[in-house]
Design an enzyme around this catalytic site. Sequence first.
Site, short mmCIF file in Angstrom:
data_model
loop_
_atom_site.label_atom_id
_atom_site.label_comp_id
_atom_site.label_asym_id
_atom_site.label_seq_id
_atom_site.Cartn_x
_atom_site.Cartn_y
_atom_site.Cartn_z
N ASP A 13 0.81 -1.22 0.00
CA ASP A 13 0.00 0.00 0.00
C ASP A 13 0.85 1.27 0.00
O ASP A 13 0.45 2.30 0.56
CB ASP A 13 -0.97 0.00 1.19
CG ASP A 13 -1.82 -1.26 1.23
OD1 ASP A 13 -2.23 -1.69 0.14
OD2 ASP A 13 -2.05 -1.80 2.32
N LYS A 16 1.85 1.94 -5.20
CA LYS A 16 2.39 1.35 -6.44
C LYS A 16 1.46 1.61 -7.61
O LYS A 16 1.90 1.89 -8.72
CB LYS A 16 2.58 -0.18 -6.26
CG LYS A 16 3.57 -0.54 -5.17
CD LYS A 16 3.66 -2.04 -4.98
CE LYS A 16 2.43 -2.67 -4.37
NZ LYS A 16 2.14 -2.28 -2.97
N GLY A 40 -4.62 -4.34 -3.61
CA GLY A 40 -5.62 -3.31 -3.78
C GLY A 40 -4.91 -2.02 -4.13
O GLY A 40 -4.12 -1.50 -3.35
N HIS A 41 -5.13 -1.54 -5.34
CA HIS A 41 -4.46 -0.32 -5.79
C HIS A 41 -5.52 0.74 -6.07
O HIS A 41 -6.41 0.51 -6.89
CB HIS A 41 -3.68 -0.57 -7.08
CG HIS A 41 -2.73 -1.73 -7.00
ND1 HIS A 41 -1.75 -1.82 -6.04
CD2 HIS A 41 -2.63 -2.86 -7.75
CE1 HIS A 41 -1.07 -2.96 -6.23
NE2 HIS A 41 -1.60 -3.60 -7.25
N GLN A 223 1.80 -6.47 -3.39
CA GLN A 223 2.41 -6.61 -2.07
C GLN A 223 3.76 -5.86 -2.00
O GLN A 223 3.89 -4.86 -2.67
CB GLN A 223 2.56 -8.09 -1.67
CG GLN A 223 1.23 -8.80 -1.48
CD GLN A 223 0.52 -9.13 -2.77
OE1 GLN A 223 1.09 -9.75 -3.65
NE2 GLN A 223 -0.71 -8.71 -2.89
P1 GDP Z 1 -0.70 0.19 -3.60
O1 GDP Z 1 -1.34 -1.06 -3.11
O2 GDP Z 1 0.77 0.22 -3.36
O3 GDP Z 1 -1.05 0.50 -5.04
O4 GDP Z 1 -1.29 1.38 -2.72
P2 GDP Z 1 -2.84 1.61 -2.31
O5 GDP Z 1 -3.58 2.12 -3.49
O6 GDP Z 1 -3.37 0.42 -1.59
O7 GDP Z 1 -2.68 2.72 -1.19
C1 GDP Z 1 -2.09 3.96 -1.48
C2 GDP Z 1 -3.14 5.06 -1.25
O8 GDP Z 1 -2.48 6.30 -1.16
C3 GDP Z 1 -4.16 5.19 -2.36
O9 GDP Z 1 -5.38 5.56 -1.80
C4 GDP Z 1 -3.59 6.33 -3.23
O10 GDP Z 1 -4.60 7.06 -3.91
C5 GDP Z 1 -2.95 7.19 -2.17
N1 GDP Z 1 -1.76 7.94 -2.60
C6 GDP Z 1 -0.76 7.56 -3.44
N2 GDP Z 1 0.21 8.49 -3.47
C7 GDP Z 1 -0.19 9.47 -2.63
C8 GDP Z 1 0.41 10.70 -2.19
O11 GDP Z 1 1.50 11.08 -2.58
N3 GDP Z 1 -0.33 11.45 -1.28
C9 GDP Z 1 -1.54 11.06 -0.81
N4 GDP Z 1 -2.16 11.83 0.07
N5 GDP Z 1 -2.10 9.91 -1.20
C10 GDP Z 1 -1.44 9.12 -2.08
P1 IMO Z 2 -0.93 -4.29 -2.19
O1 IMO Z 2 -0.54 -4.85 -3.53
C1 IMO Z 2 -0.96 -4.83 2.15
C2 IMO Z 2 -1.02 -8.98 3.61
C3 IMO Z 2 -2.26 -9.43 4.35
C4 IMO Z 2 -1.63 -10.44 5.29
C5 IMO Z 2 -0.55 -11.08 4.44
C6 IMO Z 2 -0.96 -12.40 3.80
O2 IMO Z 2 -2.22 -3.54 -2.18
O3 IMO Z 2 0.21 -3.56 -1.55
P2 IMO Z 2 -2.55 -13.04 1.77
O4 IMO Z 2 -4.02 -12.82 1.57
O5 IMO Z 2 -1.70 -12.43 0.71
O6 IMO Z 2 -2.21 -14.47 2.01
O7 IMO Z 2 -2.21 -12.26 3.16
O8 IMO Z 2 -0.24 -10.14 3.44
N1 IMO Z 2 -1.27 -8.40 2.27
C7 IMO Z 2 -1.21 -7.10 1.97
N2 IMO Z 2 -1.00 -6.02 2.77
N3 IMO Z 2 -1.10 -4.66 0.82
C8 IMO Z 2 -1.27 -5.72 0.00
O9 IMO Z 2 -1.27 -5.63 -1.34
C9 IMO Z 2 -1.37 -7.02 0.58
N4 IMO Z 2 -1.57 -8.26 0.09
C10 IMO Z 2 -1.49 -9.09 1.13
O10 IMO Z 2 -2.88 -8.37 5.03
O11 IMO Z 2 -1.00 -9.79 6.35
MG MG Z 3 -2.83 -1.65 -1.78
#
Ligand code: GDP
Ligand code: IMO
Ligand code: MG
Length: 427
Positions: A13, A16, A40-41, A223
Amino acid sequence: MPAIVIVGAQWGDEGKGKATDHLGSRVDYVVKFNGGNNAGHTVVIGDEKYALHLLPSGILTAGCTPVIGNGVVVDIDVLFQEIDGLEARGIDTGRLKVSANAHVIADYNRTLDKVTERFLGSRRIGTTGRGIGPTYADKMNRIGIRIQDLFDEKILTQKVEGALDLKGQILTKVYNRRAPSVDQTVEELLGHADRLAPYVCDTALLLGEALDRDEVVLLEAGQATLLDVDHGTYPFVTSSSATAGGACTGSGIPPTRIDQVIAIVKAYTTRVGEGPFPTELDDDKGEFLRKQGWEYGTTTGRPRRCGWFDTVIARYAARINGVTDFVLTKLDVLTGLEQVPVCVAYDVDGVRHDEMPVNQTDFHHAVPVYEYLPGWFEDISHCRTFEELPPAARDYVEYVEARSGARISVVGVGPEREQAVVRHPLR
Ligand code: GDP
Ligand code: IMO
Ligand code: MG
Protein backbone atom coordinates in the site's frame (compact mmCIF):
# COMPACT_ATOMS: atom_id res chain seq x y z
CA MET A 1 14.85 -1.41 -24.65
CA PRO A 2 14.15 -1.54 -21.01
CA ALA A 3 12.12 -3.68 -18.74
CA ILE A 4 11.38 -1.66 -15.61
CA VAL A 5 10.33 -3.21 -12.30
CA ILE A 6 8.15 -1.47 -9.70
CA VAL A 7 8.11 -2.94 -6.19
CA GLY A 8 6.82 -1.95 -2.78
CA ALA A 9 9.57 -1.25 -0.25
CA GLN A 10 7.62 -1.81 2.97
CA TRP A 11 4.50 -3.89 3.80
CA GLY A 12 2.36 -2.86 0.84
CA ASP A 13 0.00 0.00 0.00
CA GLU A 14 2.88 2.37 -0.68
CA GLY A 15 1.12 3.76 -3.77
CA LYS A 16 2.39 1.35 -6.44
CA GLY A 17 -0.83 1.72 -8.41
CA LYS A 18 -0.48 5.47 -8.66
CA ALA A 19 3.19 5.20 -9.64
CA THR A 20 2.42 2.65 -12.35
CA ASP A 21 -0.39 4.81 -13.65
CA HIS A 22 1.96 7.83 -13.58
CA LEU A 23 4.34 5.96 -15.91
CA GLY A 24 1.50 4.46 -17.96
CA SER A 25 1.63 6.78 -20.94
CA ARG A 26 5.34 6.14 -21.37
CA VAL A 27 5.22 2.34 -21.37
CA ASP A 28 3.80 -0.19 -23.80
CA TYR A 29 3.06 -3.09 -21.44
CA VAL A 30 2.25 -3.24 -17.72
CA VAL A 31 2.69 -6.73 -16.28
CA LYS A 32 1.42 -8.00 -12.95
CA PHE A 33 3.83 -10.76 -12.02
CA ASN A 34 2.84 -11.99 -8.54
CA GLY A 35 -0.07 -12.23 -6.12
CA GLY A 36 -3.71 -11.96 -7.06
CA ASN A 37 -6.74 -10.10 -5.81
CA ASN A 38 -5.15 -9.74 -2.38
CA ALA A 39 -3.67 -6.54 -3.87
CA GLY A 40 -5.62 -3.31 -3.78
CA HIS A 41 -4.46 -0.32 -5.79
CA THR A 42 -6.34 2.96 -5.69
CA VAL A 43 -5.73 5.22 -8.65
CA VAL A 44 -7.24 8.70 -8.84
CA ILE A 45 -7.64 10.34 -12.25
CA GLY A 46 -9.39 13.69 -12.12
CA ASP A 47 -12.71 13.14 -10.32
CA GLU A 48 -12.62 9.41 -10.94
CA LYS A 49 -11.31 6.91 -8.40
CA TYR A 50 -10.51 3.34 -9.42
CA ALA A 51 -9.85 0.40 -7.08
CA LEU A 52 -7.94 -2.34 -8.89
CA HIS A 53 -7.20 -5.75 -7.44
CA LEU A 54 -6.34 -8.24 -10.10
CA LEU A 55 -5.94 -6.12 -13.20
CA PRO A 56 -2.58 -4.37 -13.71
CA SER A 57 -2.79 -0.61 -13.14
CA GLY A 58 -1.75 -0.02 -16.78
CA ILE A 59 -5.30 -0.94 -17.78
CA LEU A 60 -6.30 2.68 -17.15
CA THR A 61 -3.96 4.03 -19.83
CA ALA A 62 -5.17 3.89 -23.40
CA GLY A 63 -2.60 2.28 -25.67
CA CYS A 64 -0.88 0.35 -22.89
CA THR A 65 -1.29 -3.45 -22.91
CA PRO A 66 -1.99 -4.92 -19.47
CA VAL A 67 -0.65 -8.43 -18.86
CA ILE A 68 -1.38 -10.95 -16.11
CA GLY A 69 1.83 -12.95 -15.94
CA ASN A 70 2.44 -16.60 -15.12
CA GLY A 71 3.36 -15.77 -11.51
CA VAL A 72 -0.14 -14.49 -10.72
CA VAL A 73 -2.97 -16.49 -9.16
CA VAL A 74 -6.27 -15.68 -10.85
CA ASP A 75 -9.76 -15.64 -9.36
CA ILE A 76 -11.69 -15.76 -12.62
CA ASP A 77 -14.95 -14.42 -11.15
CA VAL A 78 -13.08 -11.41 -9.81
CA LEU A 79 -11.31 -10.94 -13.14
CA PHE A 80 -14.62 -10.66 -15.00
CA GLN A 81 -16.18 -8.47 -12.29
CA GLU A 82 -13.27 -6.05 -12.61
CA ILE A 83 -13.41 -6.08 -16.40
CA ASP A 84 -17.19 -5.44 -16.32
CA GLY A 85 -16.79 -2.68 -13.72
CA LEU A 86 -14.20 -0.85 -15.83
CA GLU A 87 -16.07 -1.35 -19.11
CA ALA A 88 -19.18 0.15 -17.48
CA ARG A 89 -17.07 3.23 -16.75
CA GLY A 90 -15.85 3.49 -20.33
CA ILE A 91 -12.41 1.89 -19.90
CA ASP A 92 -11.42 -0.39 -22.77
CA THR A 93 -10.14 -3.70 -21.34
CA GLY A 94 -9.95 -5.55 -24.65
CA ARG A 95 -6.14 -5.35 -24.76
CA LEU A 96 -5.70 -7.51 -21.64
CA LYS A 97 -3.53 -10.62 -21.95
CA VAL A 98 -3.50 -13.50 -19.46
CA SER A 99 -0.74 -16.09 -19.20
CA ALA A 100 -1.77 -19.65 -20.04
CA ASN A 101 0.51 -20.73 -17.18
CA ALA A 102 -1.02 -18.57 -14.43
CA HIS A 103 -2.74 -20.57 -11.70
CA VAL A 104 -6.44 -20.42 -10.93
CA ILE A 105 -7.84 -19.77 -7.44
CA ALA A 106 -10.39 -22.56 -7.06
CA ASP A 107 -13.35 -22.22 -4.74
CA TYR A 108 -11.98 -24.80 -2.29
CA ASN A 109 -8.85 -22.70 -1.81
CA ARG A 110 -10.84 -19.62 -0.86
CA THR A 111 -12.62 -21.74 1.74
CA LEU A 112 -9.36 -23.24 2.97
CA ASP A 113 -7.75 -19.79 3.36
CA LYS A 114 -10.57 -18.67 5.65
CA VAL A 115 -10.91 -21.81 7.73
CA THR A 116 -7.14 -22.13 8.17
CA GLU A 117 -7.00 -18.62 9.61
CA ARG A 118 -9.79 -19.45 12.05
CA PHE A 119 -8.01 -22.69 12.97
CA LEU A 120 -4.73 -20.83 13.64
CA GLY A 121 -6.44 -18.53 16.17
CA SER A 122 -3.84 -16.32 17.81
CA ARG A 123 -1.20 -17.60 15.34
CA ARG A 124 -3.19 -16.33 12.33
CA ILE A 125 -1.48 -14.33 9.57
CA GLY A 126 -4.39 -11.96 9.00
CA THR A 127 -4.67 -12.91 5.32
CA THR A 128 -7.04 -11.22 2.91
CA GLY A 129 -9.04 -14.47 2.71
CA ARG A 130 -8.83 -14.58 -1.07
CA GLY A 131 -7.34 -18.09 -1.32
CA ILE A 132 -3.85 -16.85 -2.16
CA GLY A 133 -1.79 -19.06 0.20
CA PRO A 134 -3.54 -22.37 -0.56
CA THR A 135 -3.36 -21.71 -4.33
CA TYR A 136 0.40 -21.06 -4.26
CA ALA A 137 0.79 -24.12 -2.00
CA ASP A 138 -0.98 -26.21 -4.67
CA LYS A 139 1.34 -24.77 -7.32
CA MET A 140 4.40 -25.86 -5.33
CA ASN A 141 2.77 -29.21 -4.49
CA ARG A 142 2.14 -29.68 -8.22
CA ILE A 143 -1.59 -30.08 -7.79
CA GLY A 144 -2.55 -26.62 -9.05
CA ILE A 145 -5.02 -25.79 -11.81
CA ARG A 146 -3.67 -23.52 -14.56
CA ILE A 147 -5.50 -21.23 -16.94
CA GLN A 148 -4.63 -23.50 -19.89
CA ASP A 149 -6.33 -26.47 -18.16
CA LEU A 150 -9.70 -24.78 -18.67
CA PHE A 151 -9.48 -25.47 -22.37
CA ASP A 152 -9.23 -29.25 -22.10
CA GLU A 153 -12.07 -30.87 -20.16
CA LYS A 154 -10.28 -34.20 -19.79
CA ILE A 155 -7.12 -32.68 -18.35
CA LEU A 156 -9.11 -30.31 -16.17
CA THR A 157 -11.13 -33.17 -14.70
CA GLN A 158 -7.96 -35.15 -13.97
CA LYS A 159 -6.36 -32.17 -12.28
CA VAL A 160 -9.39 -31.28 -10.18
CA GLU A 161 -9.67 -34.93 -9.15
CA GLY A 162 -6.02 -34.92 -8.13
CA ALA A 163 -6.41 -31.75 -6.10
CA LEU A 164 -9.68 -32.73 -4.42
CA ASP A 165 -8.41 -36.22 -3.54
CA LEU A 166 -6.23 -34.48 -1.00
CA LYS A 167 -7.99 -31.20 -0.34
CA GLY A 168 -11.45 -32.70 -0.03
CA GLN A 169 -10.15 -34.82 2.85
CA ILE A 170 -8.61 -31.81 4.54
CA LEU A 171 -11.82 -29.83 4.23
CA THR A 172 -14.06 -32.57 5.57
CA LYS A 173 -11.82 -34.37 8.07
CA VAL A 174 -9.73 -31.54 9.50
CA TYR A 175 -12.07 -28.60 9.16
CA ASN A 176 -15.45 -30.31 9.19
CA ARG A 177 -16.49 -28.47 6.01
CA ARG A 178 -18.32 -29.67 2.95
CA ALA A 179 -15.97 -30.43 0.03
CA PRO A 180 -17.17 -29.51 -3.47
CA SER A 181 -17.55 -32.39 -5.91
CA VAL A 182 -15.17 -32.80 -8.85
CA ASP A 183 -18.05 -32.32 -11.30
CA GLN A 184 -19.23 -29.14 -9.63
CA THR A 185 -15.73 -27.62 -9.67
CA VAL A 186 -15.03 -28.66 -13.26
CA GLU A 187 -18.37 -27.27 -14.41
CA GLU A 188 -17.76 -23.97 -12.69
CA LEU A 189 -14.30 -23.58 -14.21
CA LEU A 190 -15.34 -24.72 -17.69
CA GLY A 191 -18.11 -22.15 -17.58
CA HIS A 192 -15.46 -19.43 -17.83
CA ALA A 193 -13.48 -20.92 -20.70
CA ASP A 194 -15.20 -19.30 -23.69
CA ARG A 195 -15.10 -15.81 -22.27
CA LEU A 196 -11.52 -16.20 -21.11
CA ALA A 197 -10.12 -17.67 -24.33
CA PRO A 198 -9.47 -14.43 -26.29
CA TYR A 199 -7.28 -13.06 -23.49
CA VAL A 200 -5.07 -16.12 -23.05
CA CYS A 201 -1.64 -16.46 -24.65
CA ASP A 202 2.04 -17.21 -24.09
CA THR A 203 2.75 -13.94 -22.30
CA ALA A 204 6.49 -14.67 -21.89
CA LEU A 205 6.79 -14.90 -25.67
CA LEU A 206 4.65 -11.78 -26.14
CA LEU A 207 6.88 -9.79 -23.77
CA GLY A 208 10.14 -11.17 -25.13
CA GLU A 209 9.13 -10.10 -28.64
CA ALA A 210 8.01 -6.70 -27.37
CA LEU A 211 11.47 -6.13 -25.85
CA ASP A 212 13.07 -7.25 -29.12
CA ARG A 213 11.04 -4.51 -30.84
CA ASP A 214 12.39 -1.95 -28.34
CA GLU A 215 9.07 -1.53 -26.57
CA VAL A 216 8.94 -0.63 -22.88
CA VAL A 217 7.68 -3.20 -20.38
CA LEU A 218 6.80 -2.25 -16.82
CA LEU A 219 6.60 -5.09 -14.30
CA GLU A 220 4.35 -4.15 -11.41
CA ALA A 221 4.60 -6.02 -8.09
CA GLY A 222 1.67 -6.65 -5.82
CA GLN A 223 2.41 -6.61 -2.07
CA ALA A 224 5.94 -5.61 -1.07
CA THR A 225 9.46 -6.50 0.07
CA LEU A 226 8.55 -7.34 3.67
CA LEU A 227 5.58 -9.45 2.52
CA ASP A 228 7.80 -11.47 0.13
CA VAL A 229 7.73 -15.17 0.97
CA ASP A 230 11.57 -15.37 1.03
CA HIS A 231 12.71 -11.90 2.05
CA GLY A 232 9.80 -10.72 4.18
CA THR A 233 8.87 -11.11 7.81
CA TYR A 234 8.09 -14.81 7.48
CA PRO A 235 5.63 -16.32 8.38
CA PHE A 236 3.73 -13.01 8.39
CA VAL A 237 4.03 -12.66 4.62
CA THR A 238 2.08 -13.41 1.48
CA SER A 239 2.87 -16.57 -0.48
CA SER A 240 4.52 -15.10 -3.57
CA SER A 241 7.77 -13.42 -4.63
CA ALA A 242 6.99 -9.72 -4.39
CA THR A 243 10.59 -8.52 -4.80
CA ALA A 244 12.42 -7.68 -8.03
CA GLY A 245 13.62 -11.27 -8.54
CA GLY A 246 10.00 -12.37 -8.67
CA ALA A 247 9.48 -10.10 -11.68
CA CYS A 248 11.64 -12.48 -13.74
CA THR A 249 10.15 -15.78 -12.61
CA GLY A 250 6.64 -14.33 -12.61
CA SER A 251 6.83 -13.01 -16.18
CA GLY A 252 9.43 -15.03 -18.06
CA ILE A 253 11.58 -11.95 -18.68
CA PRO A 254 15.22 -12.78 -17.89
CA PRO A 255 17.30 -10.74 -15.36
CA THR A 256 19.65 -9.57 -18.13
CA ARG A 257 16.82 -7.57 -19.70
CA ILE A 258 15.91 -5.59 -16.58
CA ASP A 259 17.70 -2.31 -16.18
CA GLN A 260 15.67 -0.23 -13.75
CA VAL A 261 14.07 -1.09 -10.42
CA ILE A 262 11.80 1.51 -8.87
CA ALA A 263 10.75 1.01 -5.26
CA ILE A 264 7.72 2.80 -3.91
CA VAL A 265 8.15 3.84 -0.30
CA LYS A 266 5.68 5.72 1.87
CA ALA A 267 6.90 8.75 3.86
CA TYR A 268 5.84 6.77 6.96
CA THR A 269 5.07 3.06 7.37
CA THR A 270 1.86 1.01 7.34
CA ARG A 271 1.00 -2.65 7.67
CA VAL A 272 -2.24 -4.64 7.33
CA GLY A 273 -2.54 -8.01 9.05
CA GLU A 274 -0.45 -9.56 11.80
CA GLY A 275 3.32 -9.57 12.34
CA PRO A 276 6.17 -7.47 13.74
CA PHE A 277 6.35 -3.72 13.04
CA PRO A 278 9.07 -1.89 15.03
CA THR A 279 7.95 1.71 14.45
CA GLU A 280 4.23 1.03 14.98
CA LEU A 281 2.36 3.71 16.93
CA ASP A 282 -0.51 2.88 19.26
CA ASP A 283 -1.11 6.50 20.22
CA ASP A 284 -2.68 9.67 18.83
CA LYS A 285 0.21 10.05 16.35
CA GLY A 286 -0.71 6.68 14.81
CA GLU A 287 -4.31 7.86 14.60
CA PHE A 288 -3.10 11.11 13.01
CA LEU A 289 -1.31 9.17 10.24
CA ARG A 290 -4.31 6.86 9.72
CA LYS A 291 -6.73 9.80 9.45
CA GLN A 292 -4.54 12.12 7.38
CA GLY A 293 -3.40 9.30 5.09
CA TRP A 294 -6.81 7.58 4.93
CA GLU A 295 -5.11 4.34 5.87
CA TYR A 296 -7.88 1.80 5.40
CA GLY A 297 -7.33 -1.26 3.20
CA THR A 298 -8.49 -1.05 -0.43
CA THR A 299 -9.16 -4.79 -0.41
CA THR A 300 -10.56 -5.60 3.03
CA GLY A 301 -11.36 -2.15 4.45
CA ARG A 302 -9.29 -2.97 7.56
CA PRO A 303 -7.67 0.00 9.33
CA ARG A 304 -3.96 -0.11 8.51
CA ARG A 305 -1.44 -0.15 11.36
CA CYS A 306 0.66 3.04 11.16
CA GLY A 307 4.16 4.06 12.26
CA TRP A 308 7.13 6.28 11.42
CA PHE A 309 9.51 5.94 8.47
CA ASP A 310 12.07 3.20 8.97
CA THR A 311 15.38 3.67 7.11
CA VAL A 312 16.54 0.16 8.09
CA ILE A 313 13.65 -1.23 6.02
CA ALA A 314 14.29 1.19 3.14
CA ARG A 315 17.99 0.19 3.01
CA TYR A 316 17.01 -3.47 3.09
CA ALA A 317 14.54 -2.94 0.24
CA ALA A 318 17.21 -1.09 -1.76
CA ARG A 319 19.63 -3.99 -1.32
CA ILE A 320 17.23 -6.90 -1.91
CA ASN A 321 15.64 -5.32 -4.99
CA GLY A 322 18.66 -3.51 -6.46
CA VAL A 323 16.69 -0.29 -6.35
CA THR A 324 17.75 2.40 -8.82
CA ASP A 325 15.08 4.97 -7.85
CA PHE A 326 12.72 5.46 -4.95
CA VAL A 327 9.33 7.12 -5.26
CA LEU A 328 8.57 8.61 -1.83
CA THR A 329 4.78 8.81 -1.54
CA LYS A 330 2.38 10.63 0.78
CA LEU A 331 4.77 13.30 2.01
CA ASP A 332 1.70 15.57 2.24
CA VAL A 333 0.32 13.33 5.02
CA LEU A 334 3.15 14.40 7.35
CA THR A 335 2.14 18.07 7.11
CA GLY A 336 1.14 19.49 10.50
CA LEU A 337 3.60 17.73 12.81
CA GLU A 338 5.97 19.70 15.09
CA GLN A 339 8.58 16.98 14.75
CA VAL A 340 8.89 13.96 12.50
CA PRO A 341 10.73 10.97 13.99
CA VAL A 342 12.71 8.76 11.58
CA CYS A 343 13.99 5.34 12.63
CA VAL A 344 17.70 5.04 11.78
CA ALA A 345 18.60 1.77 13.53
CA TYR A 346 17.25 -0.77 16.04
CA ASP A 347 18.20 -1.44 19.60
CA VAL A 348 17.88 -5.14 20.34
CA ASP A 349 18.58 -5.91 23.99
CA GLY A 350 21.23 -3.19 24.14
CA VAL A 351 22.86 -4.06 20.81
CA ARG A 352 22.55 -1.60 17.90
CA HIS A 353 21.46 -3.03 14.54
CA ASP A 354 21.96 -0.87 11.46
CA GLU A 355 20.74 -3.61 9.12
CA MET A 356 17.65 -5.84 9.20
CA PRO A 357 18.31 -8.52 11.81
CA VAL A 358 18.44 -11.95 10.17
CA ASN A 359 17.00 -13.53 13.29
CA GLN A 360 13.22 -13.17 13.57
CA THR A 361 13.30 -12.90 17.37
CA ASP A 362 15.61 -9.89 17.10
CA PHE A 363 13.22 -8.20 14.66
CA HIS A 364 10.26 -8.90 16.95
CA HIS A 365 12.21 -7.27 19.84
CA ALA A 366 13.65 -4.39 17.81
CA VAL A 367 13.20 -1.01 19.49
CA PRO A 368 13.57 1.88 17.03
CA VAL A 369 16.40 4.37 17.47
CA TYR A 370 14.90 7.68 16.35
CA GLU A 371 16.28 10.92 14.98
CA TYR A 372 13.83 13.81 15.26
CA LEU A 373 13.45 16.15 12.30
CA PRO A 374 11.60 19.48 12.33
CA GLY A 375 8.12 19.32 10.81
CA TRP A 376 6.27 21.79 8.54
CA PHE A 377 2.76 23.22 8.46
CA GLU A 378 2.48 24.55 4.91
CA ASP A 379 0.12 22.78 2.49
CA ILE A 380 2.43 21.02 0.03
CA SER A 381 -0.23 19.38 -2.14
CA HIS A 382 0.19 22.05 -4.84
CA CYS A 383 4.00 21.84 -5.02
CA ARG A 384 5.34 20.53 -8.31
CA THR A 385 9.06 21.29 -7.95
CA PHE A 386 11.44 20.40 -5.15
CA GLU A 387 12.21 24.08 -4.59
CA GLU A 388 8.54 24.80 -3.91
CA LEU A 389 8.54 22.46 -0.91
CA PRO A 390 9.11 24.14 2.48
CA PRO A 391 12.73 23.78 3.71
CA ALA A 392 11.77 21.31 6.47
CA ALA A 393 10.01 19.03 3.94
CA ARG A 394 13.05 19.20 1.65
CA ASP A 395 15.32 18.36 4.58
CA TYR A 396 13.11 15.39 5.44
CA VAL A 397 13.38 14.03 1.88
CA GLU A 398 17.16 14.55 1.79
CA TYR A 399 17.66 13.03 5.24
CA VAL A 400 15.68 9.93 4.34
CA GLU A 401 17.37 9.68 0.94
CA ALA A 402 20.85 9.76 2.48
CA ARG A 403 19.97 6.73 4.65
CA SER A 404 17.87 4.67 2.22
CA GLY A 405 20.47 3.43 -0.24
CA ALA A 406 19.13 4.96 -3.48
CA ARG A 407 18.05 8.34 -4.80
CA ILE A 408 14.51 9.60 -4.29
CA SER A 409 13.44 10.51 -7.81
CA VAL A 410 9.79 11.38 -7.28
CA VAL A 411 7.94 12.69 -4.23
CA GLY A 412 4.16 12.21 -3.94
CA VAL A 413 2.20 15.15 -2.52
CA GLY A 414 -1.37 13.92 -3.09
CA PRO A 415 -3.39 11.04 -4.53
CA GLU A 416 -3.98 12.50 -7.98
CA ARG A 417 -1.99 11.66 -11.10
CA GLU A 418 -0.34 15.10 -11.28
CA GLN A 419 0.36 15.47 -7.55
CA ALA A 420 4.06 14.64 -7.69
CA VAL A 421 7.39 16.42 -7.51
CA VAL A 422 9.78 14.95 -10.07
CA ARG A 423 13.43 15.35 -9.06
CA HIS A 424 14.81 12.90 -11.65
CA PRO A 425 12.47 11.77 -14.47
CA LEU A 426 11.87 8.03 -14.17
CA ARG A 427 12.11 7.65 -17.92
P1 GDP B 1 -0.70 0.19 -3.60
O1 GDP B 1 -1.34 -1.06 -3.11
O2 GDP B 1 0.77 0.22 -3.36
O3 GDP B 1 -1.05 0.50 -5.04
O4 GDP B 1 -1.29 1.38 -2.72
P2 GDP B 1 -2.84 1.61 -2.31
O5 GDP B 1 -3.58 2.12 -3.49
O6 GDP B 1 -3.37 0.42 -1.59
O7 GDP B 1 -2.68 2.72 -1.19
C1 GDP B 1 -2.09 3.96 -1.48
C2 GDP B 1 -3.14 5.06 -1.25
O8 GDP B 1 -2.48 6.30 -1.16
C3 GDP B 1 -4.16 5.19 -2.36
O9 GDP B 1 -5.38 5.56 -1.80
C4 GDP B 1 -3.59 6.33 -3.23
O10 GDP B 1 -4.60 7.06 -3.91
C5 GDP B 1 -2.95 7.19 -2.17
N1 GDP B 1 -1.76 7.94 -2.60
C6 GDP B 1 -0.76 7.56 -3.44
N2 GDP B 1 0.21 8.49 -3.47
C7 GDP B 1 -0.19 9.47 -2.63
C8 GDP B 1 0.41 10.70 -2.19
O11 GDP B 1 1.50 11.08 -2.58
N3 GDP B 1 -0.33 11.45 -1.28
C9 GDP B 1 -1.54 11.06 -0.81
N4 GDP B 1 -2.16 11.83 0.07
N5 GDP B 1 -2.10 9.91 -1.20
C10 GDP B 1 -1.44 9.12 -2.08
P1 IMO C 1 -0.93 -4.29 -2.19
O1 IMO C 1 -0.54 -4.85 -3.53
C1 IMO C 1 -0.96 -4.83 2.15
C2 IMO C 1 -1.02 -8.98 3.61
C3 IMO C 1 -2.26 -9.43 4.35
C4 IMO C 1 -1.63 -10.44 5.29
C5 IMO C 1 -0.55 -11.08 4.44
C6 IMO C 1 -0.96 -12.40 3.80
O2 IMO C 1 -2.22 -3.54 -2.18
O3 IMO C 1 0.21 -3.56 -1.55
P2 IMO C 1 -2.55 -13.04 1.77
O4 IMO C 1 -4.02 -12.82 1.57
O5 IMO C 1 -1.70 -12.43 0.71
O6 IMO C 1 -2.21 -14.47 2.01
O7 IMO C 1 -2.21 -12.26 3.16
O8 IMO C 1 -0.24 -10.14 3.44
N1 IMO C 1 -1.27 -8.40 2.27
C7 IMO C 1 -1.21 -7.10 1.97
N2 IMO C 1 -1.00 -6.02 2.77
N3 IMO C 1 -1.10 -4.66 0.82
C8 IMO C 1 -1.27 -5.72 0.00
O9 IMO C 1 -1.27 -5.63 -1.34
C9 IMO C 1 -1.37 -7.02 0.58
N4 IMO C 1 -1.57 -8.26 0.09
C10 IMO C 1 -1.49 -9.09 1.13
O10 IMO C 1 -2.88 -8.37 5.03
O11 IMO C 1 -1.00 -9.79 6.35
MG1 MG D 1 -2.83 -1.65 -1.78
